[in-house]
Design a protein around this motif. Structure first.
Motif, PDB file in Angstrom:
ATOM      1  N   ARG A  27       0.688  -1.252   0.378  1.00  0.00           N
ATOM      2  CA  ARG A  27      -0.147   0.173   0.023  1.00  0.00           C
ATOM      3  C   ARG A  27       0.616   1.228   0.146  1.00  0.00           C
ATOM      4  NH1 ARG A  27      -4.345  -0.482   3.738  1.00  0.00           N
ATOM      5  NH2 ARG A  27      -5.232  -2.257   2.765  1.00  0.00           N
ATOM      6  N   GLY A  28       0.803   2.215  -0.810  1.00  0.00           N
ATOM      7  CA  GLY A  28       1.267   3.752  -1.083  1.00  0.00           C
ATOM      8  C   GLY A  28       1.712   3.875  -2.102  1.00  0.00           C
ATOM      9  N   ARG A  29       2.147   2.178  -2.735  1.00  0.00           N
ATOM     10  CA  ARG A  29       3.147   2.086  -4.349  1.00  0.00           C
ATOM     11  C   ARG A  29       1.761   1.552  -4.511  1.00  0.00           C
ATOM     12  NH1 ARG A  29       7.552  -0.881  -4.897  1.00  0.00           N
ATOM     13  NH2 ARG A  29       7.396  -2.017  -3.959  1.00  0.00           N
ATOM     14  N   ILE A  30       1.119   1.208  -4.979  1.00  0.00           N
ATOM     15  CA  ILE A  30      -0.006   0.374  -5.811  1.00  0.00           C
ATOM     16  C   ILE A  30      -0.975   1.252  -6.005  1.00  0.00           C
ATOM     17  CG2 ILE A  30      -0.688  -0.893  -4.074  1.00  0.00           C
ATOM     18  CD1 ILE A  30      -1.618  -2.789  -5.656  1.00  0.00           C
ATOM     19  N   SER A  31      -1.259   1.117  -7.578  1.00  0.00           N
ATOM     20  CA  SER A  31      -2.717   1.418  -7.898  1.00  0.00           C
ATOM     21  C   SER A  31      -2.788   0.761  -9.125  1.00  0.00           C
ATOM     22  CB  SER A  31      -3.316   2.586  -8.231  1.00  0.00           C
ATOM     23  OG  SER A  31      -2.570   2.625  -9.110  1.00  0.00           O
ATOM     24  N   VAL A  32      -4.586  -0.178  -9.113  1.00  0.00           N
ATOM     25  CA  VAL A  32      -5.276  -0.817  -9.787  1.00  0.00           C
ATOM     26  C   VAL A  32      -6.598   0.153 -10.464  1.00  0.00           C
ATOM     27  CG1 VAL A  32      -6.421  -3.148 -10.180  1.00  0.00           C
ATOM     28  CG2 VAL A  32      -4.335  -2.731  -8.908  1.00  0.00           C
ATOM     29  N   SER A  33      -6.636  -0.479 -12.039  1.00  0.00           N
ATOM     30  CA  SER A  33      -7.366   0.085 -12.096  1.00  0.00           C
ATOM     31  C   SER A  33      -8.259  -0.353 -13.456  1.00  0.00           C
ATOM     32  CB  SER A  33      -7.224   1.647 -13.147  1.00  0.00           C
ATOM     33  OG  SER A  33      -5.921   1.279 -13.875  1.00  0.00           O
ATOM     34  N   ILE A  34      -9.877  -0.301 -13.754  1.00  0.00           N
ATOM     35  CA  ILE A  34     -10.325  -0.783 -14.255  1.00  0.00           C
ATOM     36  C   ILE A  34     -10.812  -0.060 -15.673  1.00  0.00           C
ATOM     37  CG2 ILE A  34     -12.483  -0.797 -13.113  1.00  0.00           C
ATOM     38  CD1 ILE A  34     -12.939  -4.218 -13.586  1.00  0.00           C
ATOM     39  N   ASP A  35     -11.199  -0.306 -17.048  1.00  0.00           N
ATOM     40  CA  ASP A  35     -11.457  -0.156 -18.156  1.00  0.00           C
ATOM     41  C   ASP A  35     -13.080  -0.991 -18.451  1.00  0.00           C
ATOM     42  OD1 ASP A  35     -12.721   0.885 -20.397  1.00  0.00           O
ATOM     43  OD2 ASP A  35     -10.903   1.896 -20.856  1.00  0.00           O
ATOM     44  N   THR A  36     -13.840  -0.860 -18.181  1.00  0.00           N
ATOM     45  CA  THR A  36     -14.970  -2.046 -18.477  1.00  0.00           C
ATOM     46  C   THR A  36     -15.096  -1.776 -19.932  1.00  0.00           C
ATOM     47  OG1 THR A  36     -16.927   0.028 -18.162  1.00  0.00           O
ATOM     48  CG2 THR A  36     -16.154  -2.315 -16.032  1.00  0.00           C
ATOM     49  N   SER A  37     -15.316  -0.685 -20.295  1.00  0.00           N
ATOM     50  CA  SER A  37     -14.554  -0.925 -22.309  1.00  0.00           C
ATOM     51  C   SER A  37     -13.925  -1.030 -22.519  1.00  0.00           C
ATOM     52  CB  SER A  37     -14.944   0.966 -22.459  1.00  0.00           C
ATOM     53  OG  SER A  37     -14.076   1.487 -21.763  1.00  0.00           O
ATOM     54  N   LYS A  38     -13.154  -1.771 -22.583  1.00  0.00           N
ATOM     55  CA  LYS A  38     -11.958  -2.155 -22.615  1.00  0.00           C
ATOM     56  C   LYS A  38     -12.005  -3.962 -22.120  1.00  0.00           C
ATOM     57  CE  LYS A  38      -8.955   1.815 -24.116  1.00  0.00           C
ATOM     58  NZ  LYS A  38      -7.707   1.954 -24.653  1.00  0.00           N
ATOM     59  N   ASN A  39     -12.797  -3.920 -21.379  1.00  0.00           N
ATOM     60  CA  ASN A  39     -12.996  -4.925 -20.390  1.00  0.00           C
ATOM     61  C   ASN A  39     -11.158  -5.221 -20.590  1.00  0.00           C
ATOM     62  OD1 ASN A  39     -14.759  -6.567 -19.729  1.00  0.00           O
ATOM     63  ND2 ASN A  39     -13.745  -8.791 -21.508  1.00  0.00           N
ATOM     64  N   GLN A  40     -10.472  -4.435 -19.397  1.00  0.00           N
ATOM     65  CA  GLN A  40      -8.690  -4.288 -19.074  1.00  0.00           C
ATOM     66  C   GLN A  40      -9.208  -4.192 -17.427  1.00  0.00           C
ATOM     67  OE1 GLN A  40      -7.189  -2.005 -22.313  1.00  0.00           O
ATOM     68  NE2 GLN A  40      -6.421  -3.966 -23.030  1.00  0.00           N
ATOM     69  N   PHE A  41      -8.291  -4.303 -17.367  1.00  0.00           N
ATOM     70  CA  PHE A  41      -8.001  -3.960 -16.057  1.00  0.00           C
ATOM     71  C   PHE A  41      -6.085  -3.555 -15.650  1.00  0.00           C
ATOM     72  CE2 PHE A  41      -6.712  -7.842 -13.231  1.00  0.00           C
ATOM     73  CZ  PHE A  41      -6.949  -8.843 -13.986  1.00  0.00           C
ATOM     74  N   SER A  42      -5.625  -2.599 -14.713  1.00  0.00           N
ATOM     75  CA  SER A  42      -4.411  -3.049 -14.804  1.00  0.00           C
ATOM     76  C   SER A  42      -3.692  -2.418 -13.952  1.00  0.00           C
ATOM     77  CB  SER A  42      -3.897  -1.331 -15.371  1.00  0.00           C
ATOM     78  OG  SER A  42      -4.496  -1.397 -17.234  1.00  0.00           O
ATOM     79  N   LEU A  43      -2.055  -2.562 -13.525  1.00  0.00           N
ATOM     80  CA  LEU A  43      -1.572  -2.152 -12.173  1.00  0.00           C
ATOM     81  C   LEU A  43      -0.803  -1.194 -12.817  1.00  0.00           C
ATOM     82  CD1 LEU A  43      -0.917  -3.152  -9.586  1.00  0.00           C
ATOM     83  CD2 LEU A  43       0.852  -5.031 -11.165  1.00  0.00           C
ATOM     84  N   GLN A  44      -0.548  -0.833 -11.752  1.00  0.00           N
ATOM     85  CA  GLN A  44       0.666   0.556 -11.434  1.00  0.00           C
ATOM     86  C   GLN A  44       1.239  -0.049 -10.166  1.00  0.00           C
ATOM     87  OE1 GLN A  44      -0.625   4.594 -12.463  1.00  0.00           O
ATOM     88  NE2 GLN A  44       0.686   4.313 -14.658  1.00  0.00           N
ATOM     89  N   LEU A  45       2.608  -0.356 -10.230  1.00  0.00           N
ATOM     90  CA  LEU A  45       3.916  -0.348  -9.136  1.00  0.00           C
ATOM     91  C   LEU A  45       4.911   0.258  -9.010  1.00  0.00           C
ATOM     92  CD1 LEU A  45       4.298  -1.967  -5.696  1.00  0.00           C
ATOM     93  CD2 LEU A  45       5.536  -3.128  -7.587  1.00  0.00           C
ATOM     94  N   ARG A  46       4.759   1.658  -8.317  1.00  0.00           N
ATOM     95  CA  ARG A  46       5.537   2.647  -8.103  1.00  0.00           C
ATOM     96  C   ARG A  46       6.472   2.379  -7.320  1.00  0.00           C
ATOM     97  NH1 ARG A  46       0.820   4.566  -7.702  1.00  0.00           N
ATOM     98  NH2 ARG A  46       0.505   4.492  -5.337  1.00  0.00           N
TER      99      ARG A  46
END
Lengths: 118, 108
Positions: free
Chosen positions: A65-84
């Motif tokens: 926690r503090g370095r991570i973010s997860v997002s979702i794009d339902t229009s593309k049927n995708q989800f993403s990870l960012q780790l800083r």
């Protein structure tokens, strides 16, 4: 049958941001039945990173926690990870996965090896 | 934090024999335990959930049992295609769940 596929750079420099996207086919991620998760593996060490619900609700492993973010794009049927602010300790195979909402993972992507190195 | 200890680290079993894998938790996880099978170069594959419910696609020679802190995965009539690393995972304290370090099953 659901199919998950990770994509993103295989090499990230220390202190930079690791970014991965998971493309889901064969099922809609806009469902209340499942969470969409990221799990990483280094050797025999499996670590659950976090999940996102189709509404955008997230939960992250406290260790990241503090370095991570997860997002979702339902229009593309995708989800993403960012780790800083990655370090060599973040080198691992990263899997996107479908989580049963009870805690077990019933479908996995093939995995994406990410190496942190200058 | 719930820690899972799997034993042995590596298990050698003759074809047709029985393999017994252990997963112990440092506190109760009730029946909130899953097992996964992972072959080289592949992602883990869900094998058992809720301690004893077999996932789709696995034959009946795979069975899980246990409750609380002691769990067992048994593979009877071991086949060569069963060679893999088997991981247990608890989801009693979830998120996040935690995984054991796996048991590698090899043919003797």
């Amino acid at each position: 049958q659901v199919h998950l596929q990770e994509s993103g750079p295989g090499l990230v420099k220390p202190s930079q941001t690791l970014s991965l996207t998971c493309s889901v086919s064969g099922a809609s991620i806009k469902t209340s039945e499942f969470f969409w998760s990221w799990v990483r593996q280094s050797g025999r060490d499996l670590e659950w990173i976090g999940y996102i619900f189709y509404t955008g609700i997230t939960y992250y492993n406290p260790s990241l926690r503090g370095r991570i973010s997860v997002s979702i794009d339902t229009s593309k049927n995708q989800f993403s990870l960012q780790l800083r602010s990655v370090t060599a300790a973040d080198t691992a195979v990263y899997y996107c996965a479908r989580d049963s909402r009870r805690g077990w993972v019933d479908s996995w992507g093939q995995g994406s090896l990410v190496t942190v190195s200058s | 934090e719930i820690l899972l200890t799997q034993s042995p680290a590596t298990l050698f079993v003759s074809p047709g024999e029985r393999a017994t894998l252990s997963c112990r938790a440092n506190q109760t996880v009730y029946s909130d335990l899953a097992w996964y099978q992972q072959k080289p170069g592949q992602p883990p594959r869900l094998l058992i959930y809720d301690g004893s419910t077999r996932a789709a696609g696995f034959p009946a020679r795979f069975s899980g049992r246990g409750f609380g802190t002691e769990f067992t995965l048994t593979i009877t009539n071991l086949q060569s295609e069963d060679c893999a690393v088997y991981y247990c995972q608890q989801f009693s304290q979830w998120p996040p769940g935690s995984f054991g370090l796996g048991t590698r099953v090899e043919i003797k």
